[in-house]
Write a protein that holds these residues in place. Sequence first.
Motif, PDB file in Angstrom:
ATOM      1  N   ALA A  36       0.829  -1.209   0.000  1.00 18.80           N
ATOM      2  CA  ALA A  36       0.000   0.000   0.000  1.00 18.80           C
ATOM      3  C   ALA A  36       0.860   1.255   0.000  1.00 18.80           C
ATOM      4  CB  ALA A  36      -0.929  -0.002   1.218  1.00 18.80           C
ATOM      5  N   TYR A  42       2.682   1.619  -3.428  1.00 12.81           N
ATOM      6  CA  TYR A  42       1.713   1.999  -4.454  1.00 12.81           C
ATOM      7  C   TYR A  42       1.372   3.480  -4.321  1.00 12.81           C
ATOM      8  CZ  TYR A  42      -2.315   1.771  -7.586  1.00 12.81           C
ATOM      9  OH  TYR A  42      -3.198   1.982  -8.632  1.00 12.81           O
ATOM     10  N   ALA A  43       1.014   3.900  -3.112  1.00 13.24           N
ATOM     11  CA  ALA A  43       0.634   5.295  -2.890  1.00 13.24           C
ATOM     12  C   ALA A  43       1.811   6.235  -3.141  1.00 13.24           C
ATOM     13  CB  ALA A  43       0.092   5.474  -1.473  1.00 13.24           C
ATOM     14  N   GLY A  45      -3.589   1.111  -1.155  1.00 13.92           N
ATOM     15  CA  GLY A  45      -2.710   2.028  -1.871  1.00 13.92           C
ATOM     16  C   GLY A  45      -3.456   2.815  -2.929  1.00 13.92           C
TER      17      GLY A  45
END
Length: 174
Positions: A24, A27-28, A67
């Motif tokens: 997450a 991804y973010a 994410g």
Amino acid sequence: MNIKLNEGTMSVKIRKIVFAAMVAAIYAALTLSLSFFSFGVIQYRVAEGLTILPYFASFSIPGLLIGCIVSNIISPLGIMDMVFGSLATLISAILTYYIGKSKLKFKKILAPLPAVLVNAFVIGILLKLLYVKDMPLLLCMLQVAWGELVCCYGIGLPLIYIIEKNSLLRNFFK
């Protein structure tokens, strides 16, 4: 009442939660730091290369979903992208997981495909309805599909091969 916890089981559960949290965060971080080309009609969301992770293990799915939700907070499509864009990522991740568990002959090549197709459909419709109303729907879908194709196959497919060839990386998915 004494409750004994199996330390091995507990550590595996914690490791899976931590892995999902790392997915997450990565991804973010990728999406937000590259936001100038992560959103819009023509978008190259580099983090979508991570959508192949469910090919190896289901516990990466929550990380991808979280994410994506966090990333879509700044989306020009607003709450609709947070809901439907993140739902598209969830559906893609689940389909990728099932491809990984299948006995399909070319499953490595197919693993990035759900993200390309599902996002082209869902995000293409969102862009048409909310962002570029005068653009043909098919063109919106094709532009999203192109960006997804570049990121999912350009980053995700090599990532599959890198993970499979590296025992240290493979151990993350056990």
